[in-house]
Structures are given as structure tokens and as C-alpha cells.
Motif scaffolding. Structure first.
Motif, PDB file in Angstrom:
ATOM      1  N   ILE A  94      -8.600   3.221 -25.460  1.00 47.06           N
ATOM      2  CA  ILE A  94      -9.421   2.091 -25.900  1.00 47.06           C
ATOM      3  C   ILE A  94      -9.387   2.013 -27.419  1.00 47.06           C
ATOM      4  O   ILE A  94      -9.698   2.991 -28.112  1.00 47.06           O
ATOM      5  CB  ILE A  94     -10.874   2.238 -25.414  1.00 47.06           C
ATOM      6  CG1 ILE A  94     -10.932   2.244 -23.876  1.00 47.06           C
ATOM      7  CG2 ILE A  94     -11.738   1.105 -25.970  1.00 47.06           C
ATOM      8  CD1 ILE A  94     -12.337   2.434 -23.317  1.00 47.06           C
ATOM      9  N   ARG A 111     -16.432   3.927 -31.805  1.00 50.79           N
ATOM     10  CA  ARG A 111     -15.727   4.077 -30.535  1.00 50.79           C
ATOM     11  C   ARG A 111     -16.648   3.929 -29.330  1.00 50.79           C
ATOM     12  O   ARG A 111     -16.176   3.749 -28.205  1.00 50.79           O
ATOM     13  CB  ARG A 111     -15.005   5.425 -30.491  1.00 50.79           C
ATOM     14  CG  ARG A 111     -15.918   6.654 -30.570  1.00 50.79           C
ATOM     15  CD  ARG A 111     -15.079   7.913 -30.750  1.00 50.79           C
ATOM     16  NE  ARG A 111     -15.835   9.143 -30.733  1.00 50.79           N
ATOM     17  CZ  ARG A 111     -16.436   9.675 -31.792  1.00 50.79           C
ATOM     18  NH1 ARG A 111     -16.385   9.039 -32.963  1.00 50.79           N
ATOM     19  NH2 ARG A 111     -17.089  10.816 -31.699  1.00 50.79           N
ATOM     20  N   GLN A 148     -18.185   0.533 -24.589  1.00 53.91           N
ATOM     21  CA  GLN A 148     -16.928   1.257 -24.416  1.00 53.91           C
ATOM     22  C   GLN A 148     -17.172   2.664 -23.894  1.00 53.91           C
ATOM     23  O   GLN A 148     -16.372   3.202 -23.118  1.00 53.91           O
ATOM     24  CB  GLN A 148     -16.144   1.274 -25.723  1.00 53.91           C
ATOM     25  CG  GLN A 148     -15.587  -0.095 -26.072  1.00 53.91           C
ATOM     26  CD  GLN A 148     -14.854  -0.162 -27.389  1.00 53.91           C
ATOM     27  OE1 GLN A 148     -14.327  -1.211 -27.746  1.00 53.91           O
ATOM     28  NE2 GLN A 148     -14.819   0.923 -28.132  1.00 53.91           N
ATOM     29  N   SER A 149     -18.272   3.258 -24.306  1.00 57.82           N
ATOM     30  CA  SER A 149     -18.627   4.582 -23.791  1.00 57.82           C
ATOM     31  C   SER A 149     -18.895   4.511 -22.293  1.00 57.82           C
ATOM     32  O   SER A 149     -18.416   5.358 -21.514  1.00 57.82           O
ATOM     33  CB  SER A 149     -19.867   5.108 -24.526  1.00 57.82           C
ATOM     34  OG  SER A 149     -20.284   6.343 -24.002  1.00 57.82           O
ATOM     35  N   SER A 209     -11.071   0.173 -30.612  1.00 57.29           N
ATOM     36  CA  SER A 209     -12.293  -0.559 -30.953  1.00 57.29           C
ATOM     37  C   SER A 209     -11.972  -1.778 -31.818  1.00 57.29           C
ATOM     38  O   SER A 209     -11.094  -1.734 -32.679  1.00 57.29           O
ATOM     39  CB  SER A 209     -13.275   0.342 -31.707  1.00 57.29           C
ATOM     40  OG  SER A 209     -13.675   1.426 -30.902  1.00 57.29           O
ATOM     41  N   GLN A 243     -19.549  -6.514 -16.741  1.00 58.97           N
ATOM     42  CA  GLN A 243     -19.031  -5.166 -16.939  1.00 58.97           C
ATOM     43  C   GLN A 243     -18.218  -4.730 -15.730  1.00 58.97           C
ATOM     44  O   GLN A 243     -17.153  -4.103 -15.871  1.00 58.97           O
ATOM     45  CB  GLN A 243     -20.183  -4.190 -17.185  1.00 58.97           C
ATOM     46  CG  GLN A 243     -20.913  -4.408 -18.493  1.00 58.97           C
ATOM     47  CD  GLN A 243     -22.136  -3.511 -18.629  1.00 58.97           C
ATOM     48  OE1 GLN A 243     -22.423  -2.687 -17.757  1.00 58.97           O
ATOM     49  NE2 GLN A 243     -22.860  -3.658 -19.722  1.00 58.97           N
ATOM     50  N   ARG A 271     -10.898   7.457 -26.666  1.00 56.96           N
ATOM     51  CA  ARG A 271     -11.446   6.500 -27.633  1.00 56.96           C
ATOM     52  C   ARG A 271     -11.451   7.156 -29.010  1.00 56.96           C
ATOM     53  O   ARG A 271     -11.462   8.374 -29.116  1.00 56.96           O
ATOM     54  CB  ARG A 271     -12.888   6.104 -27.279  1.00 56.96           C
ATOM     55  CG  ARG A 271     -13.046   5.375 -25.965  1.00 56.96           C
ATOM     56  CD  ARG A 271     -14.516   5.188 -25.584  1.00 56.96           C
ATOM     57  NE  ARG A 271     -15.148   6.432 -25.185  1.00 56.96           N
ATOM     58  CZ  ARG A 271     -16.225   6.962 -25.757  1.00 56.96           C
ATOM     59  NH1 ARG A 271     -16.812   6.352 -26.784  1.00 56.96           N
ATOM     60  NH2 ARG A 271     -16.737   8.097 -25.320  1.00 56.96           N
ATOM     61  N   LEU A 310     -17.788   2.135 -20.240  1.00 55.62           N
ATOM     62  CA  LEU A 310     -16.536   1.786 -19.581  1.00 55.62           C
ATOM     63  C   LEU A 310     -15.664   3.025 -19.394  1.00 55.62           C
ATOM     64  O   LEU A 310     -15.080   3.238 -18.325  1.00 55.62           O
ATOM     65  CB  LEU A 310     -15.794   0.739 -20.409  1.00 55.62           C
ATOM     66  CG  LEU A 310     -14.412   0.320 -19.905  1.00 55.62           C
ATOM     67  CD1 LEU A 310     -14.501  -0.360 -18.550  1.00 55.62           C
ATOM     68  CD2 LEU A 310     -13.742  -0.611 -20.925  1.00 55.62           C
ATOM     69  N   ALA A 311     -15.583   3.862 -20.426  1.00 55.79           N
ATOM     70  CA  ALA A 311     -14.774   5.083 -20.342  1.00 55.79           C
ATOM     71  C   ALA A 311     -15.262   5.989 -19.225  1.00 55.79           C
ATOM     72  O   ALA A 311     -14.456   6.530 -18.449  1.00 55.79           O
ATOM     73  CB  ALA A 311     -14.811   5.817 -21.673  1.00 55.79           C
ATOM     74  N   ASN A 332     -10.464  -5.258 -27.384  1.00 57.53           N
ATOM     75  CA  ASN A 332     -11.196  -6.522 -27.378  1.00 57.53           C
ATOM     76  C   ASN A 332     -11.225  -7.069 -28.801  1.00 57.53           C
ATOM     77  O   ASN A 332     -11.347  -6.313 -29.771  1.00 57.53           O
ATOM     78  CB  ASN A 332     -12.620  -6.304 -26.859  1.00 57.53           C
ATOM     79  CG  ASN A 332     -13.375  -7.611 -26.656  1.00 57.53           C
ATOM     80  OD1 ASN A 332     -12.829  -8.590 -26.174  1.00 57.53           O
ATOM     81  ND2 ASN A 332     -14.655  -7.626 -27.023  1.00 57.53           N
ATOM     82  N   GLY A 381     -18.551   1.386 -28.944  1.00 58.83           N
ATOM     83  CA  GLY A 381     -18.522  -0.034 -28.623  1.00 58.83           C
ATOM     84  C   GLY A 381     -19.882  -0.700 -28.754  1.00 58.83           C
ATOM     85  O   GLY A 381     -20.910  -0.039 -28.933  1.00 58.83           O
TER      86      GLY A 381
END
Length: 262
Positions: free
Chosen positions: A30, A38, A45-46, A32, A249, A61, A48-49, A106, A40
């Protein structure tokens, strides 16, 4: 599954990274966007990971130079290819079972991946790519496309309450006039940045998926610059830029997993 935090090298500098471990041989890196950490926006993003790793695929990330816990000068997305390459090397070293890496970004992170031609990746998931030239305006917010403005006013004209509000004088006529002028404009010219992105990604041999959040101006402008008929574009109806709603999401996670599992 566990989450590791560490530093890795980028030339003489140290960058901060996070790895959500999983046994899969395909991993997700990912990148950023903007000046985000990282984790997000809203830790998106955390989250999502963690969800991708729970599905069995490791996720890496990192903070690029000059952002968050990373050393160096923040020179923006146009100068982030070195950071991304270093992150790829670190990912492969820390997860040696990974033989295939999908890149996700993104906004201008997607643009950065396109400008570097997807080098080192086996597939790309590019969400709401940023296509605005650096000198395009005095605001950090992209402007609505004429098509989006027309759609907005058509919806208002279908609403009896809006018509009544107009007749009562409850509408700012100056703003209305500005909106109508915007709706009358032709499609914006292709930006220099979007041309560079198109050239950058032209020779990429891996899979490419474009994701557009339909309520996001950046995504709308990308479609205007890129062309809505590209079959690789998938749209998340009603989503904003950061996909903050739970259903959005879920949609984002599912689209990424489709690419990872392909």
C-alpha cells in the motif's frame, strides 16, 4: 497473523514500515496518498491491511521520506519512486515466500505508481488517481466537472422542495449563476500530468484495475481525463474519497482481493 513495525533503508535514510504477516505468496504493498501516514485517513489503510492479511495475504505499508516516522525531505508524489522501490525490496526481504506483489494507491499514490510504470509490481489497483497539474488552481480541492455540476442541478430540478425554495428566494442567485456557467463548460482539457501517467503505464505488462468513488471529485476528474469507457474502471456508487462508510470499505477490500486472487 501479526503486525510488525520496523525501519528499512532508502539510500542513506531510514523509512518507517509496517508488515501485516500472512502465509500467502501474493502480497499487497500500500502506497499512501498525499501527506498521509501509512495508517491512512481515519486509519483506513491500517484497517484494510488487517482485513487483507486475515484473508491470508501479507500487506506492507510505509511512510515515504519526510512523512511520519521516516527520515528525509518530503518531495511529493512525483519524487516517490525511490521510496516505493525501497519498500518493495524490504517487503520481499521480510516476506520471502512472496513471489507476486500487487500495488495499491489512492489519489496521488495511484498517480505515483503510474508515473513509475508499475516497476517491480505484478499488478496495480489504482484508486481515484490524481490528474490535476500542480499549477492548476489556487485551491487544494479539485473542482467539480461540468458533467457532475449538470447532474447535480438536474437532481435539484426534480425535487419540488428545491423548486419551492427557489421561488421563495431562498437560493443564492450568484452561486446559482456560477453553477450554471460551470455546467455549460465543455469537458476539461487533458492535463499534462494525466498524459504523463498514461505514458508511464502504457508498457506495464501486469494487470491494472482502476477504482473510482463516484462521489469523489478527484475520481470524477480522473474519469473525465482518462475516459469513462475504459473497461478496467470499477465504480463504488456513493463513495467518497477515503471509502469511510463500512459498505464502501467492504467494496474496496473485495476489489483488491479479486486482483490478489486472480
Amino acid at each position: 497473523m501479526s503486525r510488525l513495525h520496523f525501519d528499512f533503508g532508502c539510500g542513506s535514510l531510514k523509512l518507517a514500515g509496517s508488515l501485516d504477516t500472512a502465509p500467502g505468496s501474493t502480497g499487497l504493498l500500500i502506497v499512501s496518498g498525499g501527506n498521509e501516514l501509512r495508517s491512512g485517513a481515519f486509519s483506513g489503510q491500517s484497517l484494510l491491511a488487517a482485513r487483507i492479511a486475515k484473508a491470508g495475504f501479507p500487506v506492507f505499508r510505509f511512510d515515504r521520506r519526510g512523512i511520519g516516522d521516516s527520515e528525509g525531505e518530503n518531495r511529493g508524489f512525483r519524487h516517490s519512486a525511490k521510496d516505493i522501490r525501497a519498500a518493495l525490496d524490504a517487503f520481499r526481504a521480510l516476506a520471502p515466500q512472496v513471489d507476486r506483489v500487487i500495488g495499491f494507491g489512492n489519489c496521488d499514490a495511484a498517480s505515483a505508481l503510474m508515473l513509475m510504470g508499475g516497476e517491480g509490481f505484478d499488478g496495480l489497483v489504482l484508486s481515484n488517481p490524481w490528474t490535476i497539474d500542480d499549477d492548476a488552481g489556487d485551491t487544494d480541492e479539485p473542482q467539480h466537472t461540468p458533467e457532475a455540476i449538470r447532474s447535480r442541478y438536474l437532481e435539484k430540478l426534480k425535487n419540488p422542495a428545491e423548486i419551492a425554495r427557489l421561488l421563495r428566494g431562498g437560493v443564492n442567485l450568484r452561486k446559482l449563476a456560477a453553477g450554471l456557467l460551470g455546467a455549460a463548460k465543455s469537458a476539461p482539457q487533458t492535463s499534462q500530468l494525466s498524459q504523463e501517467m498514461r505514458a508511464g503505464i502504457a508498457d506495464f505488462s501486469g494487470s491494472v484495475t482502476y477504482l473510482v468513488a463516484t462521489d469523489d471529485r478527484t475520481g470524477q476528474l480522473f474519469e473525465s481525463a482518462w475516459g469513462k469507457d475504459d473497461p478496467r474502471i470499477q465504480r463504488c456508487l456513493g463513495a467518497g474519497h477515503a471509502y469511510v462508510e463500512p459498505s464502501h470499505q467492504d467494496w474496496l477490500k473485495d476489489r483488491i482481493l479479486e486482483v490478489i486472487r486472480a
